[in-house]
Structures are given as structure tokens and as C-alpha cells.
Scaffold this motif. Structure first.
Motif, PDB file in Angstrom:
ATOM      1  N   ALA A  76      95.480 109.097 101.271  1.00  0.00           N
ATOM      2  CA  ALA A  76      96.515 109.442 102.253  1.00  0.00           C
ATOM      3  C   ALA A  76      96.919 108.187 103.010  1.00  0.00           C
ATOM      4  O   ALA A  76      96.066 107.405 103.444  1.00  0.00           O
ATOM      5  N   PHE A  77      98.221 107.968 103.155  1.00  0.00           N
ATOM      6  CA  PHE A  77      98.700 106.829 103.927  1.00  0.00           C
ATOM      7  C   PHE A  77     100.119 107.110 104.424  1.00  0.00           C
ATOM      8  O   PHE A  77     100.790 108.021 103.948  1.00  0.00           O
ATOM      9  N   TYR A  78     100.539 106.321 105.397  1.00  0.00           N
ATOM     10  CA  TYR A  78     101.885 106.457 105.935  1.00  0.00           C
ATOM     11  C   TYR A  78     102.872 105.683 105.068  1.00  0.00           C
ATOM     12  O   TYR A  78     102.643 104.528 104.727  1.00  0.00           O
ATOM     13  N   LEU A  79     103.971 106.334 104.693  1.00  0.00           N
ATOM     14  CA  LEU A  79     105.022 105.681 103.916  1.00  0.00           C
ATOM     15  C   LEU A  79     105.891 104.850 104.854  1.00  0.00           C
ATOM     16  O   LEU A  79     106.259 105.329 105.927  1.00  0.00           O
ATOM     17  N   PRO A  80     106.225 103.603 104.494  1.00  0.00           N
ATOM     18  CA  PRO A  80     107.096 102.792 105.358  1.00  0.00           C
ATOM     19  C   PRO A  80     108.402 103.514 105.652  1.00  0.00           C
ATOM     20  O   PRO A  80     109.033 104.074 104.754  1.00  0.00           O
ATOM     21  N   ASP A  81     108.791 103.531 106.914  1.00  0.00           N
ATOM     22  CA  ASP A  81     109.994 104.250 107.313  1.00  0.00           C
ATOM     23  C   ASP A  81     111.241 103.605 106.715  1.00  0.00           C
ATOM     24  O   ASP A  81     111.363 102.389 106.663  1.00  0.00           O
ATOM     25  N   LEU A 174      93.783 117.510 105.135  1.00  0.00           N
ATOM     26  CA  LEU A 174      93.595 117.601 106.582  1.00  0.00           C
ATOM     27  C   LEU A 174      92.504 116.636 107.047  1.00  0.00           C
ATOM     28  O   LEU A 174      92.622 116.016 108.110  1.00  0.00           O
ATOM     29  N   GLN A 175      91.450 116.515 106.246  1.00  0.00           N
ATOM     30  CA  GLN A 175      90.378 115.573 106.601  1.00  0.00           C
ATOM     31  C   GLN A 175      90.879 114.132 106.560  1.00  0.00           C
ATOM     32  O   GLN A 175      90.515 113.317 107.419  1.00  0.00           O
ATOM     33  N   ASN A 176      91.740 113.822 105.582  1.00  0.00           N
ATOM     34  CA  ASN A 176      92.331 112.484 105.518  1.00  0.00           C
ATOM     35  C   ASN A 176      93.197 112.215 106.738  1.00  0.00           C
ATOM     36  O   ASN A 176      93.186 111.121 107.305  1.00  0.00           O
ATOM     37  N   PHE A 177      93.987 113.223 107.145  1.00  0.00           N
ATOM     38  CA  PHE A 177      94.843 113.065 108.324  1.00  0.00           C
ATOM     39  C   PHE A 177      93.998 112.786 109.565  1.00  0.00           C
ATOM     40  O   PHE A 177      94.335 111.930 110.393  1.00  0.00           O
ATOM     41  N   LEU A 178      92.867 113.521 109.699  1.00  0.00           N
ATOM     42  CA  LEU A 178      91.989 113.314 110.859  1.00  0.00           C
ATOM     43  C   LEU A 178      91.391 111.909 110.854  1.00  0.00           C
ATOM     44  O   LEU A 178      91.281 111.268 111.910  1.00  0.00           O
ATOM     45  N   ARG A 179      91.023 111.423 109.664  1.00  0.00           N
ATOM     46  CA  ARG A 179      90.477 110.061 109.588  1.00  0.00           C
ATOM     47  C   ARG A 179      91.512 109.024 110.015  1.00  0.00           C
ATOM     48  O   ARG A 179      91.206 108.059 110.721  1.00  0.00           O
ATOM     49  N   GLU A 185      93.495 106.054 116.895  1.00  0.00           N
ATOM     50  CA  GLU A 185      92.976 106.196 118.263  1.00  0.00           C
ATOM     51  C   GLU A 185      92.048 105.035 118.613  1.00  0.00           C
ATOM     52  O   GLU A 185      92.137 104.448 119.693  1.00  0.00           O
ATOM     53  N   ASN A 186      91.156 104.681 117.679  1.00  0.00           N
ATOM     54  CA  ASN A 186      90.227 103.572 117.919  1.00  0.00           C
ATOM     55  C   ASN A 186      90.975 102.241 118.059  1.00  0.00           C
ATOM     56  O   ASN A 186      90.619 101.410 118.905  1.00  0.00           O
ATOM     57  N   ASP A 187      92.009 102.042 117.235  1.00  0.00           N
ATOM     58  CA  ASP A 187      92.800 100.814 117.321  1.00  0.00           C
ATOM     59  C   ASP A 187      93.491 100.711 118.676  1.00  0.00           C
ATOM     60  O   ASP A 187      93.498  99.641 119.309  1.00  0.00           O
ATOM     61  N   GLN A 188      94.096 101.827 119.126  1.00  0.00           N
ATOM     62  CA  GLN A 188      94.785 101.815 120.418  1.00  0.00           C
ATOM     63  C   GLN A 188      93.797 101.610 121.565  1.00  0.00           C
ATOM     64  O   GLN A 188      94.096 100.916 122.536  1.00  0.00           O
TER      65      GLN A 188
END
Length: 214
Positions: A76-81, A174-179, A185-188
Motif C-alpha cells: 500500500a502506498f500513496y499515488l503521486p497527485d 486496513l492494516q496497511n492504511f493504519l501502518r 503521525e510519528n514523522d509529524q
């Protein structure tokens, strides 16, 4: 900001009108992505779809391609906008089929029911968007609007929050999304800690200057 626009009524074209519109369309094309009219009246052509996804997508490995079932070889990863993809489709292809083809092309394992296709057009300095129904035909819309993306473009988005089909998400997804959310959150949190540590250092340095002048 996009302005929501009511869905326009479908106008049916005769065979001759389709032929004339395709000729006009092809004469205006600048990127060589022309349409082809077949003897049976079905025409084929290209549409470009801009990806505007807020949530991460799940991508399959080569070994698990061809199904939407979760596996251990999915990431799971974010696709570049703003990334744009080109699809070759026919006039018979529906919105739902276009979404499925687009996800299959890029090995996206997510259920197609999570996504919606929008049309976007510019008019009088406003940007209008309209969510397309599953049974509409994107290539017909492209033909009627002409090849200019300023007149019409397609955008793939997730369903609005109130429309999300949560049952379409698998437990591994869903578990991937939570990770991913935990990492963000940790980065921020680390950014905030570093910022306040820098402020604290400057304050302590200023205090030392006041308490020990010269």
C-alpha cells in the motif's frame, strides 16, 4: 476549487452524426490520439484520466495479478497527485469498465467499487465537476466535447467519505492504511519535537546572555 455540476442529459447521435463528429475530432487532434469508426458503428479511441486519490492504493506483485483478493505480495502506498494515465477504449465501454481497466493496467488490487470517475470542464473561469454514473460511456463524452482537455477531462477519485463502501476493504488493506497513518503521525511528531527543541535552545541561549552579560 471545483464546483459541482448537475449531470447533463444524454443526447443520442445518429450513425451519420457520429461519423461527422469523429472526422471533426480527428482533424482537431494534436497528440495523434485519434478515434476510429468501425463498420458496425462502434468507435474506439483514447481518454486520459487524472488520478486524484487521497487514500493509499494497494498494488499487486506480478505473481498475484488478476484478482482482487489480498495476498502477502501487496504493497500500500500513496499515488503521486496529478499523475495522468491514457486508456484505449471503445464507445461501448462504461464508466465501471473504464475504472476496472485502469486499475488492472497498473496492478491495483483495491476493489473498483471504492472509486468513482468524474468529468471536469472549464466554463466562464469556473471549474465544474460531475460524478459519472457507472453506466455512462466516457468515449462518447470525449467525442462530443472534442479533444481539448480544457473542454473536458476525466478524474479518478475515491468515493466521498459518506459513500465509502467499507465492506470493500480487506483486513490487510486496513492494516496497511493504519501502518501508513502511524508512520505519518510519528514523522509529524518528530518534526514538532525538533522544532520545539530548536526554540528551547534559542531561549536558553538568550537567557544565558541576560543572566551573564558580557
Amino acid at each position: 476549487k471545483d464546483v459541482q455540476k448537475e449531470r447533463e442529459p444524454h443526447v443520442y447521435l445518429s450513425k451519420e452524426e457520429v461519423k461527422e463528429k469523429i472526422q471533426s475530432y480527428n482533424s482537431s487532434v494534436t497528440d495523434k490520439l485519434k478515434m476510429t469508426l468501425n463498420a458496425n458503428g462502434i468507435y474506439t479511441g483514447f481518454i486520459k484520466v487524472q488520478m486524484e486519490l487521497c487514500r493509499p492504493i494497494t498494488v499487486q506483485s506480478c505473481q498475484s495479478q488478476g484478482t482482487y483478493a489480498p495476498s502477502n505480495q501487496e504493497t500500500a502506498f500513496y499515488l503521486p497527485d496529478g499523475c495522468v494515465n491514457t486508456l484505449h477504449i471503445s464507445s461501448t465501454n462504461t464508466v465501471r469498465e473504464v475504472i476496472e481497466a485502469l486499475l488492472k493496467k497498473f496492478f491495483v488490487a483495491d476493489n473498483p467499487a471504492k472509486f468513482a470517475l468524474y468529468k471536469r470542464c472549464h466554463k466562464e473561469d469556473q471549474v465544474y465537476t460531475c460524478k459519472l454514473s457507472d453506466r455512462e460511456h466516457p468515449l462518447y463524452l470525449r467525442l462530443v466535447a472534442g479533444p481539448k482537455t480544457e473542454m473536458l477531462s476525466f478524474v479518478l477519485r475515491e468515493h466521498e467519505t459518506g459513500e465509502v463502501m467499507w465492506e470493500a476493504f480487506s483486513i490487510p488493506e486496513l492494516q496497511n492504511f493504519l501502518r501508513i497513518l502511524d508512520k505519518e503521525e510519528n514523522d509529524q511528531l518528530q518534526i514538532l519535537k525538533n522544532r520545539y527543541a530548536a526554540y528551547r535552545g534559542k531561549l536558553e541561549e538568550a537567557l544565558r546572555g541576560v543572566l551573564n552579560p558580557g
